[in-house]
Every structure is written in C-alpha cells, then in structure tokens.
Scaffold this active site. Structure first.
Site, PDB file in Angstrom:
ATOM      1  N   ASN A   7     -40.470  39.558  74.648  1.00 57.65           N
ATOM      2  CA  ASN A   7     -40.630  38.213  75.021  1.00 57.65           C
ATOM      3  C   ASN A   7     -40.791  37.866  75.907  1.00 57.65           C
ATOM      4  OD1 ASN A   7     -40.962  35.797  74.226  1.00 57.65           O
ATOM      5  ND2 ASN A   7     -39.497  35.204  72.814  1.00 57.65           N
ATOM      6  N   ARG A  75     -43.429  40.290  71.427  1.00 61.11           N
ATOM      7  CA  ARG A  75     -43.735  39.143  70.491  1.00 61.11           C
ATOM      8  C   ARG A  75     -45.291  38.783  71.734  1.00 61.11           C
ATOM      9  NH1 ARG A  75     -42.647  33.700  71.069  1.00 61.11           N
ATOM     10  NH2 ARG A  75     -42.893  32.608  69.271  1.00 61.11           N
ATOM     11  N   HIS A 164     -45.221  30.521  65.051  1.00 62.98           N
ATOM     12  CA  HIS A 164     -43.596  30.615  64.482  1.00 62.98           C
ATOM     13  C   HIS A 164     -44.075  31.811  62.735  1.00 62.98           C
ATOM     14  CE1 HIS A 164     -42.287  26.402  65.677  1.00 62.98           C
ATOM     15  NE2 HIS A 164     -41.731  27.220  67.200  1.00 62.98           N
ATOM     16  N   ARG A 225     -42.112  17.630  72.683  1.00 62.89           N
ATOM     17  CA  ARG A 225     -43.330  17.721  72.514  1.00 62.89           C
ATOM     18  C   ARG A 225     -44.428  16.803  71.057  1.00 62.89           C
ATOM     19  NH1 ARG A 225     -44.109  23.930  70.779  1.00 62.89           N
ATOM     20  NH2 ARG A 225     -44.198  24.951  72.890  1.00 62.89           N
ATOM     21  N   GLU A 366     -36.346  36.353  64.911  1.00 66.28           N
ATOM     22  CA  GLU A 366     -38.145  36.816  65.112  1.00 66.28           C
ATOM     23  C   GLU A 366     -37.014  38.631  65.772  1.00 66.28           C
ATOM     24  OE1 GLU A 366     -38.746  33.094  66.909  1.00 66.28           O
ATOM     25  OE2 GLU A 366     -40.161  33.649  66.163  1.00 66.28           O
TER      26      GLU A 366
END
Ligand code: AMP
Length: 386
Positions: A7, A75, A164, A225, A366
C-alpha cells in the site's frame, strides 16, 4: 502462494506478506508472515520509493529466510472507468493507471512509483493491481451520474466513482456467509467507518450506490474530511480569496470530527461525551449523517436485510453503533445491547432476534482480500508464449 501486499502512499509504504491458498486448493492455510511500514520517504534517510523497497526487501529477507515471494499485490486507489476487476500489471496497465493520476493526485502517483520500482528490481515477479474503485463499477447510472452538463463527464470524467471497494466487497461476502444468504440475494448497507468513512448500498451482492463520489470527500462525516456540503460554499470562499489548495486542505485535513471536536479520533470523542458539548455534538452529527444514509440506502436496495459495521470505528465503537442504530428505530431495527457491548471477537450479529434488519459487525481485512485477488489473477494468467 506468498504474496507481498503493498500500500504505497506519497511518503510511506505499508507492506504485508500473506500466505494464501491457491484458488481451488484443498489446503486453506492462510497466514500473515510479516508486515511493516517504511515512512518518511523523500525526507532524508529514505530517498525515494526505490530506496524504500530496498529497505522492505532486506526486512523481508530477514523475516522470510529462503522463502521467496511469488507475486506482489498493489492497493491502487483509482481504477477510473476502465478497471472493474483486479488485473495483472503490464507496461500498458501501468501507463493506464498513470493516466488516472489527475483523478487521484495524492494516491495513484505513489502506486505507480511502487509498481515501477518492483518491475525494475524484479522484472519477472508478477504484479497485480487491486483497485479501490473497482467494486463500485456496478453502480447504475442513476447513482453515478451528477446532474451537471454532460461535457463535464465526457471531458473530465466527473462522476461518482466510490472508494473502499476492496473492503466493502470482502465484508459483503463475509456478512452474507455469516447469515447463510446466497451472495446473489444479499441486500445490505455496509458502513466502512475508519478515518475515512463511507456507506455502500448492496443489492444482490453488488454495489448499487455509495456515499463517496468523484473523490473520497463526499458523503459521511469522517476523521478529517467534511463529507457532504453545499458546493456553493466553495465558490463563495473562492470569491472571498481562498485558493484551491487552501480549500483542499480545509476539506480533506481540517474538517470532519477534527473540526467538530478538535481531534479526529472517535475514542477521545466517546470518552469526552458526557462532559464536553463539542464531543456530544460531534457524535450526534456523525451518527445522524450515517443514519440518514442507511435509511436512504435501505430504499435504494429495495429493503436491506443487514446493516454491516466495519473498520476502526465500526468494529470498535459500540457507542457510535448505538448512536446510529437508535435513529433507525422507525425501520424496526433493534440493537441487542449485550451483544453490541460484548467482546470484539470476529464477525457477529448485534441486533435482537426480532429486529427488522439484522445489524452486524464484520472485521475488514483489505490485505487478505488483496492477497487472495492477487493469487487468483496470477493462477489464471495465460502462460506466456515463447
Ligand atoms: P481505520 O482507518 O479503519 O484504521 O480506523 C481508524 C479510526 O478508528 C481511528 O481514527 C479511531 O477513531 C477509530 N477507532 C479505533 N479504535 C477505536 C475504539 N476502540 N473506539 C472508537 N474508535 C476507535
């Protein structure tokens, strides 16, 4: 098969080595062999992504001894409209990912750097890209299209992409399995609530709507956010003299729970909630916003059978789950308080037996999803002709 899952961010690379069974194998052995993170890339000690991979390589040699990595799974945040599945990386695919850089300027460029650094060092090692947008490629047009002139979509690719996806797909499969429901008949709302947060409407096992949009800013209140807001606010602020970079920083880094409470960690909010008005309000606003999405997506999927909580907050915060589910009482959703507060031990049901919609907690993974997808792509690749 040993898969190195990477990642890559702009200044860090997280890695994990997973042992995954080959698709169709009788042996279902699954394990994490080692993991780590190289940080502060470009800030002195670690010059660039190539140097970071050198460091990872020596850490892997120390941890794995003679065992060799069979494949690398990356990823990749943005797969645009092209990528709806994990793909084996070629030079052409790398260039295609690079062409998507403008859509994910913070994320895709370091993904490409990671891919190129591996290809330079180990040209024969198969690499697979697993896209965070891919699971949402099934969104119908009514969900992905914004009601703005078509030129903006055609020229600039402005539409809802959603993110996601890897987590959401994994959690959807786990949830359907837990309930003994065939995936193709599974309708649900998945709430991935980490530092970034999104809700996804699942109908027949596939994504039919999702709260993140053209970028990950849209939708829920997140750690830093804002989630949804009136776009005219930005026009107003631009006319007041704020630059695009300042607004970007405000929306991505200074908003959400951080703006409401001063910190982006849900744990501190929950701890402070009884004697701090800002904490109470941060919990109320964020849970209210999610409850509205769940109500909407219940309609979008034609009746959800399950509401699934996952990721840092979803898996670990019974208080946040309770605040959300209390608002769903008009839909007949009932939380089993004991199960909600009980120990966090894997995928479980936390609603009462007579709840109209079942409420689940399903831990996401993940890296496992990326490793398994990588193994599947590598196992099915054509043998190169000579
Ligand atoms: P993730 O991005 O999935 O790693 O989630 C990170 C977020 O999960 C953190 O910012 C925390 O707000 C939240 N989190 C982790 N553990 C807990 C906990 N025990 N209670 C509440 N929130 C938690």
């Amino acid at each position: 098969m040993l898969v190195l899952v990477l990642n890559s961010g702009s200044s860090s690379i997280k890695y994990q080595v997973r042992e995954v069974p080959l698709p169709g194998a009788d042996d279902h052995h699954e394990a994490i062999l080692t993991e780590g993170i190289v940080e502060r890339i470009g800030e002195g000690e670690v010059e660039d992504h190539t140097a970071a991979l050198e460091q990872i390589n020596s850490e892997l040699t120390a941890a794995l001894g003679d065992r060799q990595i069979d494949a690398v799974g990356h990823r990749v945040v943005h797969g645009g409209e092209r990528f709806g599945e994990p793909v084996l990386i070629t030079n052409e695919i790398t260039r295609a990912i690079e062409r998507l850089n403008p859509l994910a300027p913070l994320h895709n460029p370091p993904n490409v750097l990671g891919i190129r650094a591996i290809a330079d060092k180990w040209p024969n090692l198969p690499q697979v890209a697993v896209f965070d947008t891919a699971f949402h490629r099934t969104l119908p047009e009514r969900a992905w299209r914004y009601a703005i002139p078509d030129d903006f979509y055609r020229k600039y690719g402005i539409r809802r992409y959603g993110f996601h996806g890897t987590s959401c797909e994994y959690v959807t499969q786990q949830a359907a399995e837990l309930l003994g429901c065939p995936l193709g008949e599974f309708n649900a709302v998945v709430a991935h609530l980490g530092n970034g947060a999104s809700a996804t409407a699942i109908q027949g096992g596939i994504s039919v709507d999702t709260s993140m949009g053209f970028t990950p800013i849209e939708g829920l209140v997140m750690g830093t956010r804002s989630g949804d807001l009136d776009p005219s606010i930005l026009l107003f602020l631009e006319r007041e003299g704020f630059s695009a970079d300042e607004l970007d920083e405000m929306l991505n880094k200074k908003s959400g729970l951080k703006a409401l409470f001063g910190q982006n960690d849900m744990r501190s909010i929950v701890e402070a909630v009884d004697d701090d008005e800002r904490a109470r309000l941060a919990l109320e606003i964020s849970s209210y916003r999610l409850a509205k999405y769940i109500g909407g997506y219940h309609v979008a999927v034609g009746g959800a059978r399950a509401i699934v909580f996952t990721a840092g907050i979803g898996e670990n915060s019974p208080q946040f789950r309770q605040a959300v589910v209390e608002r769903l009482a008009p839909l007949g959703v009932k939380l089993d308080d004991g199960a909600n507060l009980g120990p966090a031990d894997g995928a479980r049901i936390i609603s009462t037996g007579n709840s109209a919609i079942q409420v689940l907690v399903v831990p996401t993974d993940e890296e496992r999803a990326i490793a398994e997808a990588t193994a599947a792509v590598v196992a099915s690749r054509p043998i190169p002709s000579r």
